[in-house]
Structures are given as C-alpha cells and as structure tokens.
Design an enzyme around this catalytic site. Sequence first.
Site, mmCIF file in Angstrom:
data_model
loop_
_atom_site.group_PDB
_atom_site.id
_atom_site.type_symbol
_atom_site.label_atom_id
_atom_site.label_comp_id
_atom_site.label_asym_id
_atom_site.label_seq_id
_atom_site.Cartn_x
_atom_site.Cartn_y
_atom_site.Cartn_z
ATOM 1 N N THR A 469 23.161 63.936 60.160
ATOM 2 C CA THR A 469 23.357 62.990 60.558
ATOM 3 C C THR A 469 23.694 63.043 62.319
ATOM 4 O O THR A 469 24.377 61.406 62.417
ATOM 5 C CB THR A 469 24.589 62.375 59.903
ATOM 6 N N GLY A 510 32.211 60.707 57.616
ATOM 7 C CA GLY A 510 32.850 62.009 58.261
ATOM 8 C C GLY A 510 32.456 62.004 59.502
ATOM 9 O O GLY A 510 33.409 61.592 60.506
ATOM 10 N N LYS A 687 33.061 52.451 60.332
ATOM 11 C CA LYS A 687 32.878 52.621 59.058
ATOM 12 C C LYS A 687 31.370 53.221 58.839
ATOM 13 O O LYS A 687 30.103 53.106 59.684
ATOM 14 C CB LYS A 687 32.529 52.025 58.563
ATOM 15 N N GLU A 691 25.107 55.781 53.243
ATOM 16 C CA GLU A 691 25.271 55.556 52.010
ATOM 17 C C GLU A 691 24.731 53.850 51.777
ATOM 18 O O GLU A 691 23.924 53.257 50.672
ATOM 19 C CB GLU A 691 26.018 55.987 50.773
#
Length: 731
Positions: A469, A510, A687, A691
């Site tokens: 990520t 995360g 934010k 997802e």
Amino acid sequence: MSEAFKMDEAQPRLLDETGQGLIGEPLDRPEGRLKVTGQARYSAEYAPERMVHGVLVRATITRGRVTGFDDSAAQALPGYLGLFHGPRFIRNPAQGMADEAPCQPGESIDYHGQPVALVVAESFETARDAAARIVVHYDEAPGAPVAPDTGEIEENEKRKSVQGDLEAAMAGAAAVVDAEYTTAGHAAAAMEPHAAIAEWRDGRLLMHGSLQMIRFNKNELADALGVSPEAVRILAPYVGGGFGSKLGISSEHVSAALAARALERPVRVVMSRQTVFDAVLRRTETWQRLRLGADKDGRLTAIGHEDRVSNLEGEGFAEPVSAATRFLYSAPNRLIRQHISRNHRTPSGSVRAPGEAVGMFALETAMDELAEKLGLDPVELRLRNIPERHPVTGQAYTARALAESLREGAKRFGWDQRPETGSRREGEWLIGMGMAGAGRSNMLVPSAARVTLSRDGALVETDMTDIGTGSYAILGQIAGEMLGLPIDKVAVHLADSDLPGASGSGGSFGASSSGSSVFLAARKIREILAQRLGCKPEELKVSGGEVSGGGTRAKLADLLPEPISAEAKIEKGKTAESHFSAGFGAHFVEVAVSEVSGEIRVRRMLGVFGIGRVLNEKTARSQAVGGMVWGVGSALHEELGHDPRTGHIVTRDLANYHIPAHADIPRDMEVVFLPERDDQANPIQSKGIGELGISGSGAAVINAVHNATGLRLRHFPATPDKVLAGWADGR
C-alpha cells in the site's frame, strides 16, 4: 511512552504550512526497486541454519472429532521428523522423544479442510509426501449443514436498527423498490501465500510471518503459545497483499512455533495456494432484501435493508452488510436487520471493505431501480437524499465530498450523454452507462511511532506493515515534510514488533493512523528545535538544512549536537463521539454487452473521491484503481464454489476462481481526488482510500448493464449465463 494524543477537536493544518513539497507528491516507493528485482525478502524466503519444513494435515470430514493419528507410513520416509497434533507431539524419530506441545487448532472438526496437524521433515518434498501418508481417524458427525439456508438461523441483535414505521412508509410512498439480491462468497487470495518461519533463540520466539497487524499479532501468538508478549518478536518487512486474510495469526504461525520449540530447530510452514483458499477466512455469501420508498419529488421516506450471512457456530464475526446503508442516504423510516446462518463452511471473516463491498451492490442497484421508477436521473436522486446528519446516530459529518463527487463525476464522464435504456448499439454490442455512490467509514486506530533526527537525516521506526500500500513512502514523506528533509534523507524501518506498536494495515486506517503518530513525533522534534532556536513552534521553518523563526536563523546541524528522538501515540477521542468520519465518492462506468454471448465488457471507469489530504498521489491512485478492479471482479467474475455434500471449496486456485485479467479492465480508468481536508479525522487531515475504491464500483457496473440491455440483474456475479437467461425469461 508519553501520554497518547487524543483527537478531541479539529486539528490545525500544519502540513499546509511546512512548505517542503513532499506531501501529496506521487513519489516512488523507496522499496520498489527491491521488489521488482526480487531482492525484497518475503517471509517464506528466510532460511535460518538447520531449518526444517512443515506441511499441514487437513480434515477430510466436515464435522466431528479426531480420534487418532497413524504416522507409521510416514516414518518410512528418510528425513521425516515428526507429527504434531492436538495436545501432544506424537513422535520424533530422529531424537526418540515425546513431548507436550499443543497445536492449534484442536481436535474438534468444524469444516472440511480444517488444519488438524503438522508434519515436519528435513525437506519440503518429504514433509508434503509424509502429510499425504498420515491416516487420521475420525468420529464423524454426518449431515452437517453446509448451505446458507440449511443451518441454524439466528438474528444478530447487534446489527438491528429500527426508526419510524417502514411498512407504513412503504405503503404510502409514490414509488417503491422491494427486491432481493445475492452476492457470492469471495476469497482474498493475496499474491503472497500465507507463510511462517519460526525460530526460538534463548527462550524467545522469532517469527517471520506474513501478517498485517503486528502489534496485535504479537499478543495473539503469545497467548496461543502460553508465553509473555515480550517473549515473541515478529518480523514482516514485506507482505505481498493481505486484504483482511492476514489480519490475525493462523494455523501456520502457531504450528510452526510449537514444532520449532519442540525440535529446537527453525520450522518453515508455507501454505499452498489451494490451502490458502479453503483453510483461510473467506468472505461470506449474502442474501439481501432492499426496500426503498420515496415521495413524488424523489425524497426517500423509507429504507429497509435486511441481510443473511454465514459463519461457523461460535464465531463472532458477521459481515456488516448494511454498513453504508446506515450513513449514506437519509430517510425517516428505517429498518436494518441481519441474520446469521450457522453452517460448516470455511469460517468467514474480513475481506477488503467488509460490509460496503457487498452491501452496496444491493443499495446502489436499488437506488438505480428507484430512480427509473421515479423518472429521475440517478445522480439527482442521490443528491436529493444526502442527509444533514448521520441518520442513525445523529452525529455531525466530518468533511464530506459526496455531492461534489457526484457532480464532478457526471461532468467528467459525460453523463449527460447517457443513452436511453437499450438504445445504443455497436454491432452485436449494446452500450450503456451506470453510476453509483461511494462510501466507506473512516477509522482512527491507536498507533505509535518513534522519529529520530540527526545530522545525517531522520529515522522513522514503527511496527506498521506495508502490504503493498505504500507505507514506506508515505511515512517517509510525512517525516521529511515536517523536518525539512529531502526524501532520500529519511529512512523508514517497519514491521518489527520490538518497535513502537502501530495500527497495522487494515480497514483503510493504516496510513492515517500510523501517519498521524509519525507526524506527532516529528512535531515534538520541531518543538525542541524551536526551543533551541529561541522561537515559538508555530514560527519555525525548516528547509534546505536551515532552521528559522522569530527573526533568527541557524544551520540545522548546529542545533543537533546529538540526535533528537521523540515518540508519540495517537488514539481516538471526543471527535469520534461527536462526528462521523467517512470517505465519499462516486463511480461512473460504461459497458458493452454482447447480444450473442451475454459477455459484459467494461469500457470506461471513473472514480471521483474525497479522501481528505492525499498523502501520496501515486500510491493513493494505485489503491483506488485496485479497489475499482475488485469491484469489477465482484460484479462479473468472483464466486466461491462449494461442494454441496461437504461444504468444501472447489474453486481452490486462480484457475478456477475467476478474477479480472488485463483484458477485463479498460485502459480508460480514471481516478480523481477532490481537494479536501478532514480536520476532525486526525492531525494530518487524511482518510482511507483502498476500500473506498471497491465500495459501489461493482454496482455501477451492474447499473450500466441495465442501461445497455434493460435487464435487471440482482444475483452477482453477473456472468454471461445470467445475462442470456434474463433475455430468455423476458426480463
């Protein structure tokens, strides 16, 4: 550890004032070259001296108990070292020993394919062959329910929410939708198989594990082994995807650790792809009923969302299917209810965007159906039903770009050119456009980090993971921005459980959670620099090796006679009670549907998102695209298949479990991030994104299919046979 910083109020936008120019930039990942050249070492690639290999033995019944093991045939294999199971270690032919060594899971069998024992041998090939020779004796309980509609059905009271009178509102509505939808089960199927290498050194376990949340995994593993957390160290510097499947420890970690302790040798356990599919948590299949009622002006008066999911008896997880329905649109009369089928399939758990990923199929396709009944543009219907406050809790929203995303997406995509249903054709292909809203709740999870500034640069230390990520890049950018350093002067050390405990990777929290702890630690260093320079912290400027503020200027090196180290922790506070934070957006899709074969081709996709501050445009876009691709897969391809007799997963690899290939994804895949800051979310105003990309994208595909063909598909994935059946049935 100093006292944790709590989010009790809106935060100032310091990162807008630092002026270093690192935040938001599409910087490359510092570990990228290592990965593409094969130099990044993943968990299964470590090879300590004297390492041996373990292979899991798995149940061949659906329900019952193990009554015994026979490893006599395995003993004939040279290099066979032993069998671990239940509460004891059977035999170690090499050392003639027997020892107490409980191995997880226990002797109770709850699903076909459940790991019940571990074979250990000098080589992987010997361990694999020995595992095939183990005879497991069972006391089988036949007739175990394996289908969602055959097991015990219980109501999940935790998910029930009732407001007003849904039935009366539906009866009095000018337009209603009352439809049932189903979604298939999904597998996370991360590129890197689940793996563990366990080694005991002076009574302490060193675990190389493919895991997402090391701070939590350390405690889980310690509890399973009956040792203190201080006796466990986990390393996971590179994780090749997780998507929820590696949130917690699993059988490979516990069995490897126990075998290594008994044998006094390092033990390696790596799951095969087939084992990953049917012994690791799946996403549940769902049945959903959506009821929507609206007045003649398109204002929702009623929202009902009922669902059924499945899991094993005693498992606490239940897919939060109605998560987005609770906050996305307003309606005074609401009913949300969930039932759980207790059956004996592989246990279900979190898979990317749990809740929104499958729940928004029903919600957003039902909204499309309602718009058609009202004769209202689907974008306009959504705009008219954006609530002022959270419809269930009454909380104020933090920054929310839903309306702007809808309008900007429609403009960019050319929504005004959407054809009349079934009217556009190119040869055998029917062309259509569809859209859906996007929403995914945003969370702040306790997270800690340590930052050290020296004359040579900065070092960031935290047990945060990078599962593909971009954590290495993002945390380096935050520290560099705060401390006035170029990115090549910031080193980032991650995924070592001896470092300060981070949030871990999951739930799209995360980057914001761990990033906030890095920000706060760097802010402490800035305060020390300001004190040494003799200015106020808010006056401090750090750039190009110089520090200035309050009319004073100095070389950064002169203020660092010794390194400055600071540690910080963040956790949620009062803002989590007063405000609801989520990422919002909109998806727009164009498809072509073959009138001959029923094949659906996605031709264009656009995602417009409000995710607060963008920390790295390149990694953020990558996450958004990945989510949108997953949405296509959920809509058109992905479907776990189960043997109706045993519940065993039969689509056990990437040849039989279909996911999108390059040919299934359009080149024209556009991602737009709207300028936004979320001051109540966290100190860096960001934010989650990964997802959010999957939330609603699949429904936009399905809505485009309706615009192209006139077919209303409600059972997903929408494979060609369902399209052809719809035409044959006159639907």
